[in-house]
Design an enzyme around this catalytic site. Structure first.
Site, PDB file in Angstrom:
ATOM      1  N   SER A 183      -9.436 -35.257  30.713  1.00 48.75           N
ATOM      2  CA  SER A 183      -8.419 -34.216  30.714  1.00 48.75           C
ATOM      3  C   SER A 183      -8.011 -33.865  29.280  1.00 48.75           C
ATOM      4  O   SER A 183      -8.861 -33.553  28.450  1.00 48.75           O
ATOM      5  CB  SER A 183      -7.227 -34.706  31.549  1.00 48.75           C
ATOM      6  OG  SER A 183      -6.260 -33.720  31.730  1.00 48.75           O
ATOM      7  N   HIS A 199     -11.970 -30.917  33.357  1.00 47.50           N
ATOM      8  CA  HIS A 199     -11.479 -30.259  34.571  1.00 47.50           C
ATOM      9  C   HIS A 199     -10.628 -29.061  34.183  1.00 47.50           C
ATOM     10  O   HIS A 199     -10.229 -28.910  33.019  1.00 47.50           O
ATOM     11  CB  HIS A 199     -10.665 -31.239  35.427  1.00 47.50           C
ATOM     12  CG  HIS A 199      -9.350 -31.616  34.817  1.00 47.50           C
ATOM     13  ND1 HIS A 199      -8.147 -31.069  35.206  1.00 47.50           N
ATOM     14  CD2 HIS A 199      -9.046 -32.482  33.818  1.00 47.50           C
ATOM     15  CE1 HIS A 199      -7.164 -31.590  34.494  1.00 47.50           C
ATOM     16  NE2 HIS A 199      -7.683 -32.446  33.637  1.00 47.50           N
TER      17      HIS A 199
END
Length: 288
Positions: A119, A142
């Site tokens: 992330s 993501h």
């Protein structure tokens, strides 16, 4: 400035009532990573900065903040720096700001992924002039992730903003890897975990950590220290709570009340023995 031609991370508007968090699947994987005694949010040794916590400071003093990284770079001065990462991510805005800070460093920046760079932590990793992976380590990419509270108009506005966030993230990964942005966007949509060799093949990393052993955290300053199952247990509880949709701030408050510690990544300072019945009751309450 970076020795590579890396793009500046965009200054993005933070949606109203937005709560940043690391994805629950990244927290689950991070919870299974080895933990050692002296792991802290940010520590510095010579010209090394370690990022071994979630990205973004919380109201209990945990997390890795822009302010802490700026202080470390100020202390190190205009010399080459190594950034070691084992983090599940967290606040995208803070992650982009830290990326920009490292990108602007006047000397070489070497990033070592020692466990997980997921992330927002994977965005920080992209600031490295050289990115090295430890055996068994992962990058995780993501789309923008967070909690927005409000009515349907707030949600629609947030969705439009998140689309622009995703494009900005894809641009950073694409510039660092040399891959088409549409290809990177597909990786973000799929919430992709890249192992060490996969990250190198994808252009997201340049090689393996020099002299690395056969597992993650092999080059950590804390390697060889006594294992801390209590810290790992708290991370697992935090991950389980996240999987139930409990926001980060609420999880931290629950763990603080349950264990007497201010941060799920740190050892308890009181009530060190957590009754198993209390943990079961907590999980049962969340699932009900």
């Amino acid at each position: 400035m970076s020795l590579r031609d890396l793009p500046a991370g965009p200054v993005l508007p933070r949606p109203a009532a937005f709560q940043a968090d690391a994805p629950s699947d990244a927290l689950v994987r991070w919870a299974e990573m080895p933990v050692a005694v002296q792991v802290t949010s940010v520590t510095e040794s010579d010209s090394t900065i370690t990022i071994f916590d979630v990205i973004g400071e919380d109201d209990m003093g945990g997390g890795v903040s822009l302010r802490r990284i700026a202080a470390a770079l100020s202390r190190i001065g205009p010399q080459a720096v190594t950034v070691q990462i084992n983090s599940p991510g967290g606040d995208m805005f803070e992650g982009i700001a830290i990326y920009n800070l490292l990108r602007a460093h006047p000397a070489a920046v070497t990033v070592e992924v020692l466990g997980l760079a997921a992330s927002a932590a994977s965005i920080i990793a992209m600031a490295g002039d050289e990115i090295h992976m430890s055996p068994g380590s992962f990058l995780m990419l993501h789309n923008a992730w967070g909690v927005v509270i409000g009515n349907r108009h707030d949600m629609a506005e947030a969705a439009a903003l998140f689309e622009s966030f995703d494009a900005a993230l894809a641009g950073i990964y694409a510039a660092r890897s040399g891959r088409p942005q549409v290809e990177i966007a597909a990786l973000l949509d799929a919430e992709t975990f890249l192992g060490a060799e996969e990250a190198i093949t994808a252009g997201m990393a340049d090689g393996m950590v020099e002299g690395s052993a056969a597992g993650p955290l092999a080059r950590s300053p804390q390697s060889g220290a006594q294992s801390r199952p209590d810290i790992q247990a708290r991370r697992r509880i935090d991950a389980a709570l996240a999987q139930q949709g409990i926001p980060r701030s609420a999880r931290r408050a629950m763990l603080r009340d349950l264990t007497g510690t201010r941060n799920a990544a740190e050892p308890a300072t009181q009530n060190a023995g957590i009754p198993l019945s209390a943990i079961r009751q907590l999980i049962d309450t969340i699932r009900s």
